[in-house]
Scaffold this active site. Structure first.
Site, PDB file in Angstrom:
ATOM      1  N   ARG A  80     -36.213 -13.955 -24.005  1.00 15.84           N
ATOM      2  CA  ARG A  80     -37.371 -13.457 -24.754  1.00 15.84           C
ATOM      3  C   ARG A  80     -38.262 -14.604 -25.232  1.00 15.84           C
ATOM      4  NH1 ARG A  80     -33.414  -9.702 -24.711  1.00 15.84           N
ATOM      5  NH2 ARG A  80     -33.842  -7.504 -25.202  1.00 15.84           N
ATOM      6  N   GLY A 110     -30.504  -8.643 -15.108  1.00 14.67           N
ATOM      7  CA  GLY A 110     -31.066  -7.325 -15.431  1.00 14.67           C
ATOM      8  C   GLY A 110     -32.118  -7.424 -16.523  1.00 14.67           C
ATOM      9  N   ARG A 167     -28.495  -1.752  -9.615  1.00 11.99           N
ATOM     10  CA  ARG A 167     -28.639  -1.311 -11.010  1.00 11.99           C
ATOM     11  C   ARG A 167     -29.857  -0.385 -11.170  1.00 11.99           C
ATOM     12  NH1 ARG A 167     -27.486  -6.465 -14.742  1.00 11.99           N
ATOM     13  NH2 ARG A 167     -27.429  -4.848 -16.361  1.00 11.99           N
ATOM     14  N   SER A 187     -30.703   1.611 -24.859  1.00 10.56           N
ATOM     15  CA  SER A 187     -30.855   0.403 -24.048  1.00 10.56           C
ATOM     16  C   SER A 187     -31.926  -0.505 -24.628  1.00 10.56           C
ATOM     17  CB  SER A 187     -31.229   0.775 -22.609  1.00 10.56           C
ATOM     18  OG  SER A 187     -31.745  -0.363 -21.938  1.00 10.56           O
ATOM     19  N   GLN A 194     -32.971  -3.093 -23.190  1.00  6.98           N
ATOM     20  CA  GLN A 194     -33.855  -3.530 -22.099  1.00  6.98           C
ATOM     21  C   GLN A 194     -34.991  -2.531 -21.898  1.00  6.98           C
ATOM     22  OE1 GLN A 194     -31.245  -4.292 -18.770  1.00  6.98           O
ATOM     23  NE2 GLN A 194     -30.494  -6.196 -19.669  1.00  6.98           N
ATOM     24  N   ASP A 200     -21.528  -5.738 -24.391  1.00 12.87           N
ATOM     25  CA  ASP A 200     -21.156  -6.805 -23.448  1.00 12.87           C
ATOM     26  C   ASP A 200     -19.794  -7.426 -23.774  1.00 12.87           C
ATOM     27  OD1 ASP A 200     -23.550  -6.325 -22.216  1.00 12.87           O
ATOM     28  OD2 ASP A 200     -24.616  -7.925 -23.274  1.00 12.87           O
ATOM     29  N   LYS A 220     -23.636  -2.088 -15.313  1.00 15.47           N
ATOM     30  CA  LYS A 220     -23.862  -3.512 -15.638  1.00 15.47           C
ATOM     31  C   LYS A 220     -23.738  -4.321 -14.336  1.00 15.47           C
ATOM     32  CE  LYS A 220     -24.440  -2.636 -19.987  1.00 15.47           C
ATOM     33  NZ  LYS A 220     -25.792  -2.728 -20.560  1.00 15.47           N
ATOM     34  N   ARG A 269     -19.010 -11.925 -17.134  1.00 11.13           N
ATOM     35  CA  ARG A 269     -18.143 -11.534 -18.272  1.00 11.13           C
ATOM     36  C   ARG A 269     -16.732 -11.184 -17.787  1.00 11.13           C
ATOM     37  NH1 ARG A 269     -21.558 -12.573 -22.073  1.00 11.13           N
ATOM     38  NH2 ARG A 269     -23.695 -11.835 -21.876  1.00 11.13           N
TER      39      ARG A 269
HETATM   40  O1  SPQ Z   1     -29.320  -9.226 -18.190  1.00  9.64           O
HETATM   41  P1  SPQ Z   1     -28.133  -8.393 -17.853  1.00  9.64           P
HETATM   42  O2  SPQ Z   1     -27.609  -8.755 -16.509  1.00  9.64           O
HETATM   43  O3  SPQ Z   1     -28.389  -6.913 -17.982  1.00  9.64           O
HETATM   44  O4  SPQ Z   1     -27.011  -8.789 -18.936  1.00  9.64           O
HETATM   45  C1  SPQ Z   1     -26.037  -8.089 -19.729  1.00  9.64           C
HETATM   46  C2  SPQ Z   1     -24.825  -9.091 -19.881  1.00  9.64           C
HETATM   47  O5  SPQ Z   1     -23.669  -8.722 -19.858  1.00  9.64           O
HETATM   48  O6  SPQ Z   1     -25.132 -10.257 -20.081  1.00  9.64           O
HETATM   49  C3  SPQ Z   1     -25.572  -6.733 -19.179  1.00  9.64           C
HETATM   50  F1  SPQ Z   1     -25.042  -6.727 -18.051  1.00  9.64           F
HETATM   51  O7  SPQ Z   1     -26.505  -7.893 -21.070  1.00  9.64           O
HETATM   52  C4  SPQ Z   1     -27.557  -6.978 -21.432  1.00  9.64           C
HETATM   53  C5  SPQ Z   1     -26.997  -5.924 -22.375  1.00  9.64           C
HETATM   54  O8  SPQ Z   1     -25.942  -5.219 -21.809  1.00  9.64           O
HETATM   55  C6  SPQ Z   1     -28.630  -7.789 -22.094  1.00  9.64           C
HETATM   56  C7  SPQ Z   1     -29.573  -6.967 -22.908  1.00  9.64           C
HETATM   57  C8  SPQ Z   1     -30.831  -7.566 -23.408  1.00  9.64           C
HETATM   58  O9  SPQ Z   1     -30.958  -8.808 -23.444  1.00  9.64           O
HETATM   59  O10 SPQ Z   1     -31.725  -6.789 -23.798  1.00  9.64           O
HETATM   60  C9  SPQ Z   1     -29.285  -5.665 -23.275  1.00  9.64           C
HETATM   61  C10 SPQ Z   1     -28.078  -4.941 -22.814  1.00  9.64           C
HETATM   62  O11 SPQ Z   1     -28.422  -4.100 -21.727  1.00  9.64           O
HETATM   63  P2  SPQ Z   1     -28.982  -2.607 -21.954  1.00  9.64           P
HETATM   64  O12 SPQ Z   1     -29.034  -2.030 -20.562  1.00  9.64           O
HETATM   65  O13 SPQ Z   1     -27.960  -1.935 -22.807  1.00  9.64           O
HETATM   66  O14 SPQ Z   1     -30.281  -2.681 -22.568  1.00  9.64           O
END
Ligand code: SPQ
Length: 431
Positions: free
Chosen positions: A28, A96, A124, A168, A170, A316, A343, A389
């Site tokens: 971010r 992601g 994903r 979420s 994200q 996570d 994930k 992880r």
């Molecule tokens: O970036 P990525 O690959 O999605 O990373 C993960 C992780 O384990 O490092 C998930 F696989 O973390 C996400 C987390 O699960 C990071 C994140 C964020 O930075 O906003 C939010 C979470 O995902 P989500 O889908 O719940 O929003």
């Protein structure tokens, strides 16, 4: 395929670990630095593969980003309008967070771009972000089923009110980035509170965002200004040492600079609930992102139930909590965690499958897992499945297992913790 031989460690783990920068906050910081006016200086940025992918994407959008020898990152932002149409495809690697948040940023830009990633990214779900962004006016396309590569033709966006179907951060963050570029006020409703780093950073960069209950409101057209960001250590990385210390007899590990944002600190609550000997030695709650120093010592543990609103606060950490549960007395139930299936891997299947190989008493359920402890683990040939992880969880499991463990695909760990094995080995040397 690469493998790494892991030996069990009969001794204790003793020492101090300076936890590397938080992955979510590092991503971010580059994004906000790029869409703000002026220079943003970032310290303790995580130089893991995922965050390097974010830097590379913004460079392709024309943003000047310097990595100084001191470790400081300097981003020269010119606002949203300073982003230019990329000549190349934007490759997010395994991240992601990068692909989903960038969709929100690109949705408001009047140009064409394509986002792609590795095999895991291509599996994903992306419609969770594409559907609401399309409602705001962006033209987004993807492979059948809603998978990357994704194309985005952005432009003028309408604000709107949207209820997130899944908790979420994200999706919420992508919509906040789009909302910052839309006409009027965008209102997002979360089913449960998720990590709020994006909201905190809007404020840190001089903008406003309101939170009323589960509603988050953001106005479009705000002027964000470059600033200094100090990234706290990643509690999701610290979690591996918290569990290693809790389950390895005689251990005492101090973890410095651990992010303690309440939307991320569910692991602390679970450790306390399970009877861990965990102390917060100091903390700074007034910083843009709270952080502190933790001390974990081994102790007797008991099983627990983890579910409901707690899940987004530790989503996570569930792989490493599953390992913790194998060493606790009684049953641990992890529920309401169906999101684990989408994930980097299906983390219900990979956790259960790999821990079973080591002799754990663990069963998958539709939305989590049930673990019966305590169980003596044995070394085995296991795989990260390309998921950082899972790789780190198995490395911690190998410490308390009898015999040798072979870990396939250990390199996946560099996504979030390039120096993980070095930091772990340093704790073994000091006795
Ligand atoms: O970036 P990525 O690959 O999605 O990373 C993960 C992780 O384990 O490092 C998930 F696989 O973390 C996400 C987390 O699960 C990071 C994140 C964020 O930075 O906003 C939010 C979470 O995902 P989500 O889908 O719940 O929003």
């Amino acid at each position: 395929m690469k493998t790494r031989l892991l030996t069990s460690h009969s001794g204790s783990l003793v020492g101090t670990v300076a936890i590397p920068g938080d992955k979510s906050i590092s991503h971010r910081s580059v994004m906000f630095g790029s869409i703000s006016q002026g220079i943003t200086k970032v310290t303790n940025f995580l130089l893991g593969d995922d965050c390097l992918s974010t830097i590379s994407c913004f460079r392709k959008l024309g943003v000047k980003i310097e990595e100084h020898a001191s470790g400081e990152l300097r981003i020269y932002g010119s606002g949203f309008q300073g982003l230019n149409e990329p000549k190349e495809v934007l490759n997010v690697g395994n991240s992601g967070t990068t692909i989903r948040l960038m969709m929100g940023i690109l949705a408001g830009r009047d140009f064409f771009s394509v986002l792609e990633g590795d095999e895991s990214i291509a599996r994903r779900p992306m419609t969770r972000v594409a559907t609401p962004l399309s409602k705001m006016g962006a033209k987004i396309d993807f492979r059948n089923g809603g998978f990357a590569p994704i194309s985005v033709r952005g432009g003028a966006l309408n604000s709107f009110e949207y209820k997130l179907p899944v908790a979420s951060a994200q999706v919420k963050s992508a919509l906040l980035f789009a909302g910052l570029q839309a006409k009027g006020e965008t209102v997002i409703t979360e089913p449960e509170a998720t990590r709020d780093h994006t909201e905190r950073m809007i404020r840190q960069f001089g903008g406003t965002v309101e939170k009323e209950g589960n509603n988050i409101k953001v106005r479009g057209g705000q002027n964000l200004q470059g600033t200094s960001v100090r990234v706290p250590g990643d509690i999701s990385s610290a979690a591996f040492f918290l569990v290693a210390g809790a389950i390895s007899e005689g251990s005492s590990i101090t973890l410095e600079n651990v992010g303690l944002n309440p939307t991320r600190s569910g692991i602390v609550d679970v450790l306390n609930e399970m009877g861990a000997d965990l102390q917060i030695l100091s903390q700074d709650l007034d910083a843009a992102e709270p952080a502190g120093t933790l001390l974990i010592r081994s102790s007797r543990l008991k099983g627990t139930t983890v579910g409901g609103e707690m899940i987004p606060r530790l989503i996570d950490e569930i792989p490493i909590i599953a390992l913790l549960a194998t060493q606790a007395d009684g049953v641990t139930v992890i529920k309401d965690a169906g999101e684990l299936k989408v994930k980097e891997t299906n983390r219900i299947d990979t956790v259960v499958g790999e821990l079973k190989k080591m002799g754990a008493n663990i069963e998958a359920t539709d939305d989590g897992m049930i673990i019966q402890g305590p169980t003596a683990l044995q070394g085995a040939c296991v795989s990260s499945h390309g998921d950082h992880r899972i790789g780190m969880m198995l490395a911690v499991a190998s410490l308390i297992s009898e015999g040798e463990t072979i870990l396939e695909n250990p390199e996946a760990i560099s996504v979030s913790y390039p120096k993980f094995f070095e930091d772990l080995d340093n704790l073994k040397k000091i006795k």
